[in-house]
Design a protein around this motif. Sequence first.
Motif, PDB file in Angstrom:
ATOM      1  N   GLU A  39      33.771  46.466  40.200  1.00 51.58           N
ATOM      2  CA  GLU A  39      33.693  47.237  38.965  1.00 51.58           C
ATOM      3  C   GLU A  39      35.067  47.706  38.489  1.00 51.58           C
ATOM      4  N   ASP A  40      36.032  47.816  39.406  1.00 53.74           N
ATOM      5  CA  ASP A  40      37.378  48.233  39.013  1.00 53.74           C
ATOM      6  C   ASP A  40      38.091  47.163  38.196  1.00 53.74           C
ATOM      7  N   TYR A  41      37.619  45.933  38.261  1.00 54.04           N
ATOM      8  CA  TYR A  41      38.268  44.815  37.574  1.00 54.04           C
ATOM      9  C   TYR A  41      37.499  44.365  36.329  1.00 54.04           C
ATOM     10  N   VAL A  42      36.362  44.966  36.088  1.00 56.12           N
ATOM     11  CA  VAL A  42      35.539  44.594  34.942  1.00 56.12           C
ATOM     12  C   VAL A  42      35.965  45.419  33.726  1.00 56.12           C
ATOM     13  N   GLY A  97      41.886  39.678  37.349  1.00 55.96           N
ATOM     14  CA  GLY A  97      42.609  39.908  38.590  1.00 55.96           C
ATOM     15  C   GLY A  97      41.708  40.079  39.805  1.00 55.96           C
ATOM     16  N   TYR A  98      40.388  40.075  39.595  1.00 56.62           N
ATOM     17  CA  TYR A  98      39.467  40.306  40.728  1.00 56.62           C
ATOM     18  C   TYR A  98      39.561  39.198  41.771  1.00 56.62           C
ATOM     19  N   MET A  99      39.548  37.951  41.334  1.00 57.41           N
ATOM     20  CA  MET A  99      39.622  36.850  42.293  1.00 57.41           C
ATOM     21  C   MET A  99      40.968  36.869  43.014  1.00 57.41           C
ATOM     22  N   ALA A 100      42.025  37.208  42.300  1.00 55.07           N
ATOM     23  CA  ALA A 100      43.342  37.311  42.943  1.00 55.07           C
ATOM     24  C   ALA A 100      43.334  38.389  44.019  1.00 55.07           C
ATOM     25  N   ALA A 101      42.628  39.487  43.769  1.00 54.29           N
ATOM     26  CA  ALA A 101      42.526  40.550  44.763  1.00 54.29           C
ATOM     27  C   ALA A 101      41.798  40.068  46.009  1.00 54.29           C
ATOM     28  N   LEU A 102      40.707  39.329  45.815  1.00 55.49           N
ATOM     29  CA  LEU A 102      39.975  38.776  46.962  1.00 55.49           C
ATOM     30  C   LEU A 102      40.864  37.802  47.740  1.00 55.49           C
ATOM     31  N   LEU A 103      41.549  36.924  47.022  1.00 55.54           N
ATOM     32  CA  LEU A 103      42.449  35.963  47.669  1.00 55.54           C
ATOM     33  C   LEU A 103      43.546  36.681  48.448  1.00 55.54           C
ATOM     34  N   ALA A 104      44.069  37.751  47.869  1.00 58.98           N
ATOM     35  CA  ALA A 104      45.175  38.474  48.487  1.00 58.98           C
ATOM     36  C   ALA A 104      44.780  39.101  49.818  1.00 58.98           C
ATOM     37  N   HIS A 105      43.527  39.490  49.952  1.00 53.41           N
ATOM     38  CA  HIS A 105      43.061  40.068  51.211  1.00 53.41           C
ATOM     39  C   HIS A 105      42.925  39.018  52.312  1.00 53.41           C
ATOM     40  N   ARG A 106      42.873  37.747  51.914  1.00 59.62           N
ATOM     41  CA  ARG A 106      42.701  36.664  52.884  1.00 59.62           C
ATOM     42  C   ARG A 106      43.999  35.936  53.193  1.00 59.62           C
ATOM     43  N   ALA A 107      44.941  35.948  52.252  1.00 63.55           N
ATOM     44  CA  ALA A 107      46.141  35.100  52.326  1.00 63.55           C
ATOM     45  C   ALA A 107      47.393  35.951  52.507  1.00 63.55           C
ATOM     46  N   ALA A 108      48.510  35.258  52.737  1.00 63.93           N
ATOM     47  CA  ALA A 108      49.795  35.951  52.849  1.00 63.93           C
ATOM     48  C   ALA A 108      50.308  36.378  51.483  1.00 63.93           C
ATOM     49  N   LYS A 109      50.211  35.484  50.493  1.00 57.36           N
ATOM     50  CA  LYS A 109      50.689  35.811  49.153  1.00 57.36           C
ATOM     51  C   LYS A 109      49.965  34.945  48.132  1.00 57.36           C
ATOM     52  N   ASN A 118      47.994  39.486  27.199  1.00 57.37           N
ATOM     53  CA  ASN A 118      47.346  40.780  27.368  1.00 57.37           C
ATOM     54  C   ASN A 118      46.562  40.842  28.674  1.00 57.37           C
ATOM     55  N   LEU A 119      45.830  39.773  28.992  1.00 60.20           N
ATOM     56  CA  LEU A 119      45.082  39.748  30.251  1.00 60.20           C
ATOM     57  C   LEU A 119      46.030  39.791  31.441  1.00 60.20           C
ATOM     58  N   ALA A 120      47.150  39.073  31.352  1.00 64.10           N
ATOM     59  CA  ALA A 120      48.124  39.087  32.449  1.00 64.10           C
ATOM     60  C   ALA A 120      48.659  40.495  32.675  1.00 64.10           C
ATOM     61  N   ARG A 121      48.949  41.185  31.603  1.00 64.24           N
ATOM     62  CA  ARG A 121      49.472  42.545  31.719  1.00 64.24           C
ATOM     63  C   ARG A 121      48.411  43.490  32.309  1.00 64.24           C
ATOM     64  N   GLN A 122      47.184  43.366  31.822  1.00 65.86           N
ATOM     65  CA  GLN A 122      46.110  44.224  32.325  1.00 65.86           C
ATOM     66  C   GLN A 122      45.827  43.953  33.797  1.00 65.86           C
ATOM     67  N   ALA A 123      45.817  42.676  34.180  1.00 67.72           N
ATOM     68  CA  ALA A 123      45.552  42.326  35.579  1.00 67.72           C
ATOM     69  C   ALA A 123      46.649  42.871  36.486  1.00 67.72           C
ATOM     70  N   THR A 124      47.896  42.777  36.045  1.00 67.36           N
ATOM     71  CA  THR A 124      49.012  43.323  36.828  1.00 67.36           C
ATOM     72  C   THR A 124      48.802  44.814  37.086  1.00 67.36           C
ATOM     73  N   GLN A 125      48.426  45.530  36.050  1.00 72.09           N
ATOM     74  CA  GLN A 125      48.212  46.975  36.177  1.00 72.09           C
ATOM     75  C   GLN A 125      47.027  47.284  37.092  1.00 72.09           C
ATOM     76  N   THR A 126      45.931  46.549  36.918  1.00 71.77           N
ATOM     77  CA  THR A 126      44.733  46.800  37.728  1.00 71.77           C
ATOM     78  C   THR A 126      44.993  46.530  39.201  1.00 71.77           C
ATOM     79  N   LEU A 127      45.669  45.444  39.496  1.00 78.31           N
ATOM     80  CA  LEU A 127      45.995  45.122  40.885  1.00 78.31           C
ATOM     81  C   LEU A 127      46.882  46.203  41.492  1.00 78.31           C
ATOM     82  N   ARG A 128      47.855  46.665  40.723  1.00 76.01           N
ATOM     83  CA  ARG A 128      48.752  47.719  41.221  1.00 76.01           C
ATOM     84  C   ARG A 128      47.959  48.995  41.490  1.00 76.01           C
ATOM     85  N   GLU A 129      47.068  49.353  40.565  1.00 77.48           N
ATOM     86  CA  GLU A 129      46.276  50.571  40.728  1.00 77.48           C
ATOM     87  C   GLU A 129      45.361  50.506  41.947  1.00 77.48           C
TER      88      GLU A 129
END
Length: 225
Positions: A39-42, A97-109, A118-129
Amino acid sequence: MNAPTSPEALRFNMIEQQIRPWNVLEPQILELLSVVRREDYVPAVHRSLAFFDMELPLGDGRESGQCMLSPKVEARLLQDLQIKPTDSVLEIGTGSGYMAALLAHRAAKVLTLEIDENLARQATQTLRENGVANVEVRHADGAKPLASGPTFDVILLSGSVARVPQNLLGSLNIGGRLAAIVGEEPMMRAHFITRESEGKWETRQPWDTVAPRLLNFPEPSRFSF
């Protein structure tokens, strides 16, 4: 009058009623889905639908047609890629950014490319938050050839394409895996391609689904003679 159902209960139902029945059974994946708050990424306007078995529009939902994949498709892709803690991942189509967050928990980078600035900027902010530090969101067209340089252990196309992009296969390390949803409506197939050695590839097509198109990838000619 019944009290509103809590996000925790809705998340539990999503996992048990949508995701498990789609043969997502790996305990670590199921645990991850309970920890990373979808829900944080929706987008706020659709947050009440975060746990429903449906795709959710991103941005204004009109111009690009971009959207989040359904939870069960996201989970099945994540499971079937068999990501290792040492893997480097390229995602095409960051979206929320939700799928990237899931991937990040499994991978090194993770490097994730998003064509919509706009989506890139929003995803960057959401991932940081949400404290996700090992993801780089880059505003770029994933359909264009990658610059020579890094190669990846995993490449994921978070959307569908008419055919597997051959240029991306060359960016896989030996032992690397690429996942893409390939074909045309009404039925597409998930493709998992492993680079077994130089010039040798193994392809699996284990399940069917339908997903929205990634932008700018080639489409087959509609002309017939």
